[in-house]
Motif scaffolding. Structure first.
Motif, short mmCIF file in Angstrom:
data_model
loop_
_atom_site.label_atom_id
_atom_site.label_comp_id
_atom_site.label_asym_id
_atom_site.label_seq_id
_atom_site.Cartn_x
_atom_site.Cartn_y
_atom_site.Cartn_z
N GLU A 91 38.86 44.48 50.92
CA GLU A 91 40.28 44.86 51.35
C GLU A 91 41.17 44.47 50.21
OE1 GLU A 91 41.94 44.41 55.35
OE2 GLU A 91 39.86 43.96 55.91
N ALA A 92 40.82 43.20 49.64
CA ALA A 92 41.72 42.69 48.53
C ALA A 92 41.49 43.60 47.48
CB ALA A 92 41.28 41.43 48.10
N LEU A 93 40.18 44.04 47.01
CA LEU A 93 40.04 44.85 45.77
C LEU A 93 40.76 46.23 46.07
CD1 LEU A 93 38.52 45.13 43.34
CD2 LEU A 93 36.49 45.93 44.54
N LYS A 94 40.58 46.86 47.19
CA LYS A 94 41.13 48.10 47.68
C LYS A 94 42.93 47.96 47.31
CE LYS A 94 41.53 51.21 51.35
NZ LYS A 94 41.45 51.82 52.60
N VAL A 95 43.31 46.68 47.91
CA VAL A 95 44.84 46.68 47.58
C VAL A 95 44.94 46.63 45.96
CG1 VAL A 95 46.73 45.08 47.53
CG2 VAL A 95 45.35 45.58 49.77
N LEU A 96 44.07 45.74 45.20
CA LEU A 96 44.42 45.80 43.94
C LEU A 96 44.24 46.89 43.13
CD1 LEU A 96 42.69 42.25 43.24
CD2 LEU A 96 44.97 42.75 42.73
N LEU A 97 42.99 47.76 43.73
CA LEU A 97 43.06 49.22 42.91
C LEU A 97 44.27 49.96 42.98
CD1 LEU A 97 39.36 49.66 44.12
CD2 LEU A 97 40.25 49.35 41.55
N THR A 98 45.06 49.72 44.16
CA THR A 98 46.38 50.61 44.04
C THR A 98 47.16 50.06 43.11
OG1 THR A 98 47.25 49.35 45.80
CG2 THR A 98 45.96 51.00 46.48
N ILE A 99 47.25 49.11 42.48
CA ILE A 99 48.29 48.61 41.74
C ILE A 99 47.86 48.16 40.02
CG2 ILE A 99 49.81 47.93 43.50
CD1 ILE A 99 48.77 44.86 42.86
N ARG A 100 46.48 48.40 40.18
CA ARG A 100 45.78 47.82 38.86
C ARG A 100 44.71 48.84 38.51
NH1 ARG A 100 48.99 44.27 39.82
NH2 ARG A 100 48.75 41.87 39.78
N SER A 101 44.52 48.74 37.29
CA SER A 101 43.22 49.79 36.81
C SER A 101 41.96 49.18 37.32
CB SER A 101 43.21 49.69 35.19
OG SER A 101 42.72 48.34 34.64
N GLU A 102 40.89 49.81 37.46
CA GLU A 102 39.63 49.46 38.09
C GLU A 102 39.25 48.27 37.42
OE1 GLU A 102 35.42 50.91 39.30
OE2 GLU A 102 36.75 52.44 38.27
N GLU A 103 39.19 48.15 36.26
CA GLU A 103 38.61 46.94 35.34
C GLU A 103 39.40 45.67 35.97
OE1 GLU A 103 38.48 45.58 30.78
OE2 GLU A 103 37.83 47.66 31.36
N GLU A 104 40.86 45.73 35.64
CA GLU A 104 41.59 44.95 35.99
C GLU A 104 41.65 44.48 37.33
OE1 GLU A 104 45.51 46.56 34.87
OE2 GLU A 104 45.60 45.69 32.80
N ALA A 105 41.56 45.20 38.24
CA ALA A 105 41.50 44.82 39.73
C ALA A 105 40.11 44.06 39.93
CB ALA A 105 41.38 46.07 40.59
N ILE A 106 38.97 44.59 39.49
CA ILE A 106 37.65 43.78 39.76
C ILE A 106 37.70 42.40 39.08
CG2 ILE A 106 35.40 43.98 38.83
CD1 ILE A 106 35.40 46.86 39.42
N GLN A 107 38.27 42.28 37.87
CA GLN A 107 38.53 40.83 37.31
C GLN A 107 39.59 39.98 38.03
OE1 GLN A 107 36.84 39.58 34.74
NE2 GLN A 107 37.97 37.92 34.78
N GLU A 108 40.59 40.58 38.36
CA GLU A 108 41.58 39.92 39.21
C GLU A 108 40.90 39.41 40.54
OE1 GLU A 108 46.16 39.63 40.71
OE2 GLU A 108 45.46 41.24 39.08
N GLU A 109 40.33 40.21 41.37
CA GLU A 109 39.59 39.81 42.39
C GLU A 109 38.69 38.72 42.32
OE1 GLU A 109 37.03 39.56 45.79
OE2 GLU A 109 36.49 40.32 44.01
N LEU A 110 37.77 38.92 41.31
CA LEU A 110 36.87 37.65 40.96
C LEU A 110 37.64 36.45 40.74
CD1 LEU A 110 33.90 37.04 40.56
CD2 LEU A 110 34.19 37.75 38.40
N GLU A 111 38.54 36.54 39.81
CA GLU A 111 39.36 35.31 39.81
C GLU A 111 39.94 34.74 41.09
OE1 GLU A 111 42.41 36.47 36.82
OE2 GLU A 111 41.01 36.69 35.28
N ILE A 112 40.47 35.74 41.75
CA ILE A 112 41.17 34.94 43.01
C ILE A 112 40.20 34.25 43.87
CG2 ILE A 112 42.21 35.60 45.30
CD1 ILE A 112 43.64 37.75 43.72
N TYR A 113 38.99 34.95 44.03
CA TYR A 113 37.88 34.36 44.66
C TYR A 113 37.27 33.06 44.02
CZ TYR A 113 33.04 33.81 46.61
OH TYR A 113 31.94 33.44 47.29
N GLN A 114 37.32 32.93 42.78
CA GLN A 114 36.61 31.73 42.15
C GLN A 114 37.61 30.58 42.32
OE1 GLN A 114 36.07 33.33 38.08
NE2 GLN A 114 33.86 33.77 38.60
#
Length: 127
Positions: A91-114
């Motif tokens: 769900e977090a990735l889905k939200v990020l995909l609505t406001i970021r590019s796919e690459e940025e969303a995946i990277q940011e979700e991973l950073e948040i998780y870490q």
């Protein structure tokens, strides 16, 4: 208390949802909007409050932004950081995909998780 809490929560939410390059500008714009709102409120109060039943008009005007905020909050997405913290990474990735590019969303979700995992490993803060 609610005004102070709302003032800090809005800036926090904006900072979390905005790209890093826009965070400072959005915080400044928010503060400018608050200051301008206070100016407009003082002017309306000065013009209306001494008139017969003017206080009712002032109270009605106060309700407009509150109702707009209440209705607008229904459409806001959940915080990606909160979603990751409660184990809802997809769900977090889905939200990020609505406001970021796919690459940025995946990277940011991973950073948040870490960051979340590091915080868990460090343990609860002790006073």
């Amino acid at each position: 208390m609610s005004i102070g809490l709302l003032s800090s929560v809005i800036v926090l939410y904006q900072s979390e949802m905005a790209p890093a390059s826009m965070r400072g500008a959005l915080g400044t714009l928010y503060q400018l909007g608050i200051t301008f709102g206070i100016l407009i409120a003082a002017y309306i109060d000065m013009c209306v409050v001494d008139k017969k039943e003017g206080w009712r008009f002032v109270m009605a005007i106060i309700c407009v932004p509150a109702v707009l905020l209440l209705v607008g909050m229904i459409f806001l997405p959940r915080s990606p950081r909160w979603l990751v913290q409660v184990g809802r990474r997809k769900e977090a990735l889905k939200v990020l995909l609505t406001i970021r590019s796919e690459e940025e969303a995946i990277q940011e979700e991973l950073e948040i998780y870490q960051e979340n995992e590091k915080a868990k490993a460090d343990g609860e803060p002790a006073w």
